[in-house]
Design an enzyme around this catalytic site. Structure first.
Site, PDB file in Angstrom:
ATOM      1  N   HIS A  32      -4.998  -9.356  10.272  1.00 53.51           N
ATOM      2  CA  HIS A  32      -5.951  -8.546   9.509  1.00 53.51           C
ATOM      3  C   HIS A  32      -6.992  -9.389   8.785  1.00 53.51           C
ATOM      4  CE1 HIS A  32      -2.668  -5.198   9.434  1.00 53.51           C
ATOM      5  NE2 HIS A  32      -3.354  -5.215  10.563  1.00 53.51           N
TER       6      HIS A  32
ATOM      7  N   THR B 232       8.095  -5.494   6.684  1.00 58.43           N
ATOM      8  CA  THR B 232       7.188  -4.498   7.243  1.00 58.43           C
ATOM      9  C   THR B 232       7.971  -3.299   7.745  1.00 58.43           C
ATOM     10  OG1 THR B 232       5.568  -4.030   8.988  1.00 58.43           O
ATOM     11  CG2 THR B 232       7.218  -5.711   9.464  1.00 58.43           C
TER      12      THR B 232
ATOM     13  N   CYS C 112     -26.092 -13.340   0.386  1.00 61.57           N
ATOM     14  CA  CYS C 112     -26.366 -14.682   0.882  1.00 61.57           C
ATOM     15  C   CYS C 112     -27.744 -15.116   0.377  1.00 61.57           C
ATOM     16  CB  CYS C 112     -26.326 -14.660   2.410  1.00 61.57           C
ATOM     17  SG  CYS C 112     -26.702 -16.224   3.235  1.00 61.57           S
TER      18      CYS C 112
ATOM     19  N   ILE D  21      -3.501 -10.656   4.088  1.00 61.74           N
ATOM     20  CA  ILE D  21      -4.827 -11.282   4.053  1.00 61.74           C
ATOM     21  C   ILE D  21      -4.953 -12.300   2.926  1.00 61.74           C
ATOM     22  CG2 ILE D  21      -5.942  -9.275   5.101  1.00 61.74           C
ATOM     23  CD1 ILE D  21      -6.889  -8.435   2.295  1.00 61.74           C
TER      24      ILE D  21
ATOM     25  N   CYS E 193     -30.096 -15.804   2.124  1.00 64.97           N
ATOM     26  CA  CYS E 193     -31.085 -15.166   2.992  1.00 64.97           C
ATOM     27  C   CYS E 193     -31.325 -13.711   2.613  1.00 64.97           C
ATOM     28  CB  CYS E 193     -30.663 -15.260   4.459  1.00 64.97           C
ATOM     29  SG  CYS E 193     -29.367 -14.087   4.935  1.00 64.97           S
TER      30      CYS E 193
ATOM     31  N   PHE F  74       0.802  -1.219   0.000  1.00 70.14           N
ATOM     32  CA  PHE F  74       0.000   0.000   0.000  1.00 70.14           C
ATOM     33  C   PHE F  74       0.837   1.272   0.000  1.00 70.14           C
ATOM     34  CE2 PHE F  74      -2.917  -3.063   2.099  1.00 70.14           C
ATOM     35  CZ  PHE F  74      -3.949  -3.001   1.180  1.00 70.14           C
TER      36      PHE F  74
ATOM     37  N   LEU G 168      13.168 -11.102   1.234  1.00 70.87           N
ATOM     38  CA  LEU G 168      12.785 -12.171   2.150  1.00 70.87           C
ATOM     39  C   LEU G 168      12.953 -13.544   1.520  1.00 70.87           C
ATOM     40  CD1 LEU G 168       9.645 -10.624   3.840  1.00 70.87           C
ATOM     41  CD2 LEU G 168      11.604 -11.578   5.044  1.00 70.87           C
TER      42      LEU G 168
END
EC number: 2.3.1.286
Length: 244
Positions: free
Chosen positions: A121, A190, A150, A105, A152, A33, A231
């Protein structure tokens, strides 16, 4: 020498925790981001500011725009685990990594084979109806022509933490326990600018704190070892050293 030092610390550790951010997934083609090439700086044709598009308010007030943005920029079905994900999964299977705490995520740690994963998150793979609470797969979000519904009639939302929302207390408690009982904490990918997740570091009382990040952070001087490299490259080399 830095990679060799980290490998040695992993071998002698009884509880190694990895705490990762967006940089863990950029090597899988998922943009972050806040970097120069990140979502906030590259998307200028949005109906609202990017941070609002990722907020609880947008979900409630402009759900169609929220889900259009979410499907386009937050879900990356083409992404696959990279070398870093695979190295951590292998180290976990070998008993060398006890817990992974992630701010991402995308579910790529689990896809790589990791089992002890705390998703601070949330995850795009968990979705629920706001009316009846029924769980739904990601396909319900992705295949809907507009706002996902859904059977419903209720709106189905992703179980990801949006702006204006709090992290789940159970996830925070689990992460706090993992960090406070670790003797080796590896922080990777991070800048530690996102709170309250970044504040978790204050609970670490172990022997060695390691940062792996391409760029320097304001926390580097607090670490026992700092590695400014990718990484995937770093963790793969460490895995080979620990598991020859």
């Amino acid at each position: 020498m830095t990679g060799e030092q980290l490998a040695h610390w992993i071998e002698e550790s009884t509880s190694t925790v990895f705490f990762g951010g967006a940089g863990m997934s950029t090597e899988s083609g998922i943009p972050d981001f806040r970097s120069a090439g990140g979502l906030y700086t590259t998307q200028h044709d949005l109906p609202f500011p990017a941070e609002y598009m990722l907020s609880h308010s947008c979900l409630v007030e402009h759900p169609a725009e929220f889900f259009d943005f979410y499907r386009t920029y937050l879900v990356h079905p083409q992404a696959r685990p990279n070398a870093g994900h695979r190295a951590l999964a292998a180290l976990e299977r070998a008993g060398q990594v006890s817990t992974i705490i992630t701010q991402n995520i995308d579910g790529l740690h689990q896809e790589a084979g990791s089992r002890q994963v705390i998703e601070l998150h949330g995850s795009v793979h968990r979705n629920r109806c706001l009316a009846c609470g029924r769980a739904h797969p990601l396909s319900v979000i992705m295949d809907a022509p507009g706002v996902p519904r859904c059977s419903c009639g209720g709106m189905v939302r992703p179980e990801v933490v949006l702006y204006e929302e709090s992290l789940r207390s159970q996830d925070l408690d689990n992460a706090t326990t993992a960090i406070s009982t670790a003797d080796l904490l590896i922080v990777g990918g991070t800048s530690l600018n996102v709170y309250p997740a970044a504040a978790l570091l204050r609970f670490f009382r172990g022997r060695h704190l390691v940062f792996i990040n391409r760029e320097a952070t304001g926390y580097d001087r607090a670490a026992d070892l700092v590695i400014h490299d990718g990484l995937g490259k770093t963790l793969s080399a460490v895995q080979r050293a620990v598991m020859p």
